[in-house]
Design a protein around this motif. Sequence first.
Motif, PDB file in Angstrom:
ATOM      1  N   ILE A  75       4.905  12.336 -27.776  1.00 25.61           N
ATOM      2  CA  ILE A  75       5.116  10.813 -27.655  1.00 25.61           C
ATOM      3  C   ILE A  75       5.224  10.463 -26.233  1.00 25.61           C
ATOM      4  O   ILE A  75       4.425   9.478 -25.779  1.00 25.61           O
ATOM      5  CB  ILE A  75       6.255  10.332 -28.559  1.00 25.61           C
ATOM      6  CG1 ILE A  75       5.631  10.416 -30.087  1.00 25.61           C
ATOM      7  CG2 ILE A  75       6.426   8.941 -28.072  1.00 25.61           C
ATOM      8  CD1 ILE A  75       7.117   9.966 -30.995  1.00 25.61           C
ATOM      9  N   GLY A  76       6.117  10.989 -25.545  1.00 26.42           N
ATOM     10  CA  GLY A  76       6.402  10.838 -24.214  1.00 26.42           C
ATOM     11  C   GLY A  76       4.943  11.213 -23.312  1.00 26.42           C
ATOM     12  O   GLY A  76       4.602  10.378 -22.511  1.00 26.42           O
ATOM     13  N   LEU A  77       4.172  12.245 -23.685  1.00 30.09           N
ATOM     14  CA  LEU A  77       3.122  12.461 -22.892  1.00 30.09           C
ATOM     15  C   LEU A  77       1.863  11.447 -23.201  1.00 30.09           C
ATOM     16  O   LEU A  77       0.985  10.703 -22.446  1.00 30.09           O
ATOM     17  CB  LEU A  77       2.275  13.707 -23.463  1.00 30.09           C
ATOM     18  CG  LEU A  77       3.059  15.167 -22.781  1.00 30.09           C
ATOM     19  CD1 LEU A  77       2.526  16.278 -23.485  1.00 30.09           C
ATOM     20  CD2 LEU A  77       2.647  15.233 -21.360  1.00 30.09           C
ATOM     21  N   LEU A  78       1.950  10.832 -24.445  1.00 30.16           N
ATOM     22  CA  LEU A  78       0.931   9.848 -24.766  1.00 30.16           C
ATOM     23  C   LEU A  78       1.075   8.472 -24.189  1.00 30.16           C
ATOM     24  O   LEU A  78       0.337   8.011 -23.822  1.00 30.16           O
ATOM     25  CB  LEU A  78       0.957   9.782 -26.378  1.00 30.16           C
ATOM     26  CG  LEU A  78       0.233  10.807 -27.209  1.00 30.16           C
ATOM     27  CD1 LEU A  78       0.657  10.770 -28.660  1.00 30.16           C
ATOM     28  CD2 LEU A  78      -1.289  11.255 -26.760  1.00 30.16           C
ATOM     29  N   THR A  79       2.587   8.217 -24.221  1.00 32.82           N
ATOM     30  CA  THR A  79       2.631   6.847 -23.584  1.00 32.82           C
ATOM     31  C   THR A  79       2.741   6.943 -22.204  1.00 32.82           C
ATOM     32  O   THR A  79       2.292   5.972 -21.478  1.00 32.82           O
ATOM     33  CB  THR A  79       4.001   6.549 -24.046  1.00 32.82           C
ATOM     34  OG1 THR A  79       5.014   7.313 -23.877  1.00 32.82           O
ATOM     35  CG2 THR A  79       4.066   5.937 -25.418  1.00 32.82           C
ATOM     36  N   SER A  80       2.817   8.078 -21.470  1.00 30.46           N
ATOM     37  CA  SER A  80       2.639   8.072 -19.988  1.00 30.46           C
ATOM     38  C   SER A  80       1.046   8.115 -19.674  1.00 30.46           C
ATOM     39  O   SER A  80       0.758   7.304 -18.820  1.00 30.46           O
ATOM     40  CB  SER A  80       3.390   9.483 -19.354  1.00 30.46           C
ATOM     41  OG  SER A  80       2.481  10.700 -19.742  1.00 30.46           O
ATOM     42  N   LYS A  81       0.373   8.648 -20.422  1.00 35.84           N
ATOM     43  CA  LYS A  81      -1.223   8.269 -20.322  1.00 35.84           C
ATOM     44  C   LYS A  81      -1.540   6.947 -20.551  1.00 35.84           C
ATOM     45  O   LYS A  81      -2.566   6.596 -19.691  1.00 35.84           O
ATOM     46  CB  LYS A  81      -1.958   9.465 -21.408  1.00 35.84           C
ATOM     47  CG  LYS A  81      -1.702  10.791 -20.937  1.00 35.84           C
ATOM     48  CD  LYS A  81      -2.932  11.707 -21.430  1.00 35.84           C
ATOM     49  CE  LYS A  81      -2.753  13.089 -21.382  1.00 35.84           C
ATOM     50  NZ  LYS A  81      -2.918  13.696 -19.627  1.00 35.84           N
ATOM     51  N   LEU A  82      -0.976   6.447 -21.529  1.00 37.81           N
ATOM     52  CA  LEU A  82      -1.263   4.565 -21.778  1.00 37.81           C
ATOM     53  C   LEU A  82      -0.730   4.167 -20.570  1.00 37.81           C
ATOM     54  O   LEU A  82      -1.515   3.291 -19.852  1.00 37.81           O
ATOM     55  CB  LEU A  82      -0.529   4.215 -22.901  1.00 37.81           C
ATOM     56  CG  LEU A  82      -0.520   3.085 -23.002  1.00 37.81           C
ATOM     57  CD1 LEU A  82      -2.043   2.481 -23.696  1.00 37.81           C
ATOM     58  CD2 LEU A  82       0.374   2.570 -24.397  1.00 37.81           C
ATOM     59  N   PHE A  83       0.331   4.312 -19.929  1.00 35.42           N
ATOM     60  CA  PHE A  83       0.814   3.610 -18.625  1.00 35.42           C
ATOM     61  C   PHE A  83      -0.175   3.869 -17.667  1.00 35.42           C
ATOM     62  O   PHE A  83      -0.482   2.917 -16.785  1.00 35.42           O
ATOM     63  CB  PHE A  83       2.450   4.081 -18.423  1.00 35.42           C
ATOM     64  CG  PHE A  83       2.560   3.611 -16.967  1.00 35.42           C
ATOM     65  CD1 PHE A  83       2.920   2.450 -17.070  1.00 35.42           C
ATOM     66  CD2 PHE A  83       2.804   4.321 -15.929  1.00 35.42           C
ATOM     67  CE1 PHE A  83       3.465   1.844 -15.704  1.00 35.42           C
ATOM     68  CE2 PHE A  83       3.128   3.906 -14.669  1.00 35.42           C
ATOM     69  CZ  PHE A  83       3.239   2.551 -14.527  1.00 35.42           C
ATOM     70  N   LYS A  84      -0.622   5.345 -17.190  1.00 33.90           N
ATOM     71  CA  LYS A  84      -1.289   5.461 -16.178  1.00 33.90           C
ATOM     72  C   LYS A  84      -2.810   4.856 -16.449  1.00 33.90           C
ATOM     73  O   LYS A  84      -3.534   4.621 -15.367  1.00 33.90           O
ATOM     74  CB  LYS A  84      -1.608   7.048 -15.987  1.00 33.90           C
ATOM     75  CG  LYS A  84      -0.270   7.682 -15.516  1.00 33.90           C
ATOM     76  CD  LYS A  84      -0.268   9.084 -15.747  1.00 33.90           C
ATOM     77  CE  LYS A  84       1.012   9.693 -15.095  1.00 33.90           C
ATOM     78  NZ  LYS A  84       0.976  11.254 -14.904  1.00 33.90           N
ATOM     79  N   THR A  85      -2.943   4.825 -17.617  1.00 40.56           N
ATOM     80  CA  THR A  85      -4.404   4.062 -18.026  1.00 40.56           C
ATOM     81  C   THR A  85      -4.463   2.666 -17.729  1.00 40.56           C
ATOM     82  O   THR A  85      -5.184   1.958 -17.150  1.00 40.56           O
ATOM     83  CB  THR A  85      -5.010   4.172 -19.548  1.00 40.56           C
ATOM     84  OG1 THR A  85      -5.025   5.662 -19.970  1.00 40.56           O
ATOM     85  CG2 THR A  85      -6.247   3.322 -19.650  1.00 40.56           C
ATOM     86  N   LEU A  86      -3.338   1.901 -18.050  1.00 43.97           N
ATOM     87  CA  LEU A  86      -2.978   0.730 -17.724  1.00 43.97           C
ATOM     88  C   LEU A  86      -2.833   0.440 -16.279  1.00 43.97           C
ATOM     89  O   LEU A  86      -3.214  -0.937 -15.612  1.00 43.97           O
ATOM     90  CB  LEU A  86      -1.814   0.123 -18.475  1.00 43.97           C
ATOM     91  CG  LEU A  86      -1.980  -0.015 -20.006  1.00 43.97           C
ATOM     92  CD1 LEU A  86      -0.556  -0.446 -20.820  1.00 43.97           C
ATOM     93  CD2 LEU A  86      -3.319  -1.189 -20.382  1.00 43.97           C
ATOM     94  N   LYS A  87      -2.129   1.171 -15.403  1.00 41.51           N
ATOM     95  CA  LYS A  87      -1.829   0.970 -14.141  1.00 41.51           C
ATOM     96  C   LYS A  87      -2.386   2.361 -13.331  1.00 41.51           C
ATOM     97  O   LYS A  87      -1.315   2.998 -12.724  1.00 41.51           O
ATOM     98  CB  LYS A  87      -0.341   0.894 -14.029  1.00 41.51           C
ATOM     99  CG  LYS A  87       0.189  -0.410 -14.224  1.00 41.51           C
ATOM    100  CD  LYS A  87      -0.589  -1.477 -13.673  1.00 41.51           C
ATOM    101  CE  LYS A  87       0.262  -2.722 -13.738  1.00 41.51           C
ATOM    102  NZ  LYS A  87      -0.458  -3.640 -12.862  1.00 41.51           N
ATOM    103  N   PRO A  88      -3.385   2.287 -13.315  1.00 38.45           N
ATOM    104  CA  PRO A  88      -4.069   3.885 -12.513  1.00 38.45           C
ATOM    105  C   PRO A  88      -3.627   3.954 -11.135  1.00 38.45           C
ATOM    106  O   PRO A  88      -3.446   4.867 -10.460  1.00 38.45           O
ATOM    107  CB  PRO A  88      -5.443   3.775 -12.728  1.00 38.45           C
ATOM    108  CG  PRO A  88      -5.822   2.149 -12.836  1.00 38.45           C
ATOM    109  CD  PRO A  88      -4.518   1.739 -13.601  1.00 38.45           C
ATOM    110  N   GLU A  89      -3.349   2.665 -10.503  1.00 32.47           N
ATOM    111  CA  GLU A  89      -2.870   2.575  -8.932  1.00 32.47           C
ATOM    112  C   GLU A  89      -1.556   3.165  -8.873  1.00 32.47           C
ATOM    113  O   GLU A  89      -1.082   3.018  -7.760  1.00 32.47           O
ATOM    114  CB  GLU A  89      -3.252   1.358  -8.448  1.00 32.47           C
ATOM    115  CG  GLU A  89      -2.311   0.053  -8.796  1.00 32.47           C
ATOM    116  CD  GLU A  89      -2.429  -0.466 -10.253  1.00 32.47           C
ATOM    117  OE1 GLU A  89      -1.682  -1.275 -10.740  1.00 32.47           O
ATOM    118  OE2 GLU A  89      -3.429   0.182 -10.853  1.00 32.47           O
ATOM    119  N   PHE A  90      -0.674   3.193  -9.885  1.00 30.60           N
ATOM    120  CA  PHE A  90       0.739   3.565  -9.499  1.00 30.60           C
ATOM    121  C   PHE A  90       0.974   4.859  -8.612  1.00 30.60           C
ATOM    122  O   PHE A  90       0.567   5.806  -8.833  1.00 30.60           O
ATOM    123  CB  PHE A  90       1.569   3.742 -10.841  1.00 30.60           C
ATOM    124  CG  PHE A  90       2.980   3.678 -10.936  1.00 30.60           C
ATOM    125  CD1 PHE A  90       3.595   2.733 -10.543  1.00 30.60           C
ATOM    126  CD2 PHE A  90       3.556   4.991 -11.004  1.00 30.60           C
ATOM    127  CE1 PHE A  90       5.142   2.893 -10.624  1.00 30.60           C
ATOM    128  CE2 PHE A  90       4.925   5.284 -10.839  1.00 30.60           C
ATOM    129  CZ  PHE A  90       5.749   4.038 -10.473  1.00 30.60           C
TER     130      PHE A  90
END
Length: 187
Positions: A172-187
């Motif tokens: 779950i942590g891996l999936l949600t971190s990928k979601l975050f990086k998709t939404l905010k790729p510039e982070f």
Amino acid sequence: MIESIQQFDADLFLKIHRGWSSDFLDFFFPLVRNRYFWAPLYLFIIVFFIREYKKTGYYLLGIFLLTFGLGDLTASRLIKPFVARLRPCNEPTLALDIIHRVPCGSGYSFPSAHATNHFALAVFIICVFYPKWKPILPIGLAWAVCISLAQIYVGVHYPVDVMTGTILGCTIGLLTSKLFKTLKPEF
């Protein structure tokens, strides 16, 4: 085969639950598994996300909360009622072996929601912040491992419950971190 796994699980549970007994762990593990003990950390995380990252901090916070929600929903509401495994502290065959360090609770045991939730949150934070701050890896893992081991030590989960919660939480942590990086790729 399943009986062999269950026997191994019960034996390993007793080695940790009874074999590690000490005054320090009797104090420490019930404390670290208590949700209120970590309230200052969660408050710090919320303030840190918003103060340091402004608008992006709200995305961080939202995905952080989603991570927790997915972990808790999956472990507590979907899997536990389906599997319906008794907690070791409620298992009649272990009644004489249990040291009652915390209230047992009436819920089911498999998988450990504590392990699921804390590994999900730890892996999410590690995946997001590791490029910026390398010490988050050992700190995050130590935090989740400590809380998860506490579940066995106090007698509310078997080792397989915790291992399964760990795998589920990491996923779950891996999936949600990928979601975050998709939404905010510039982070």
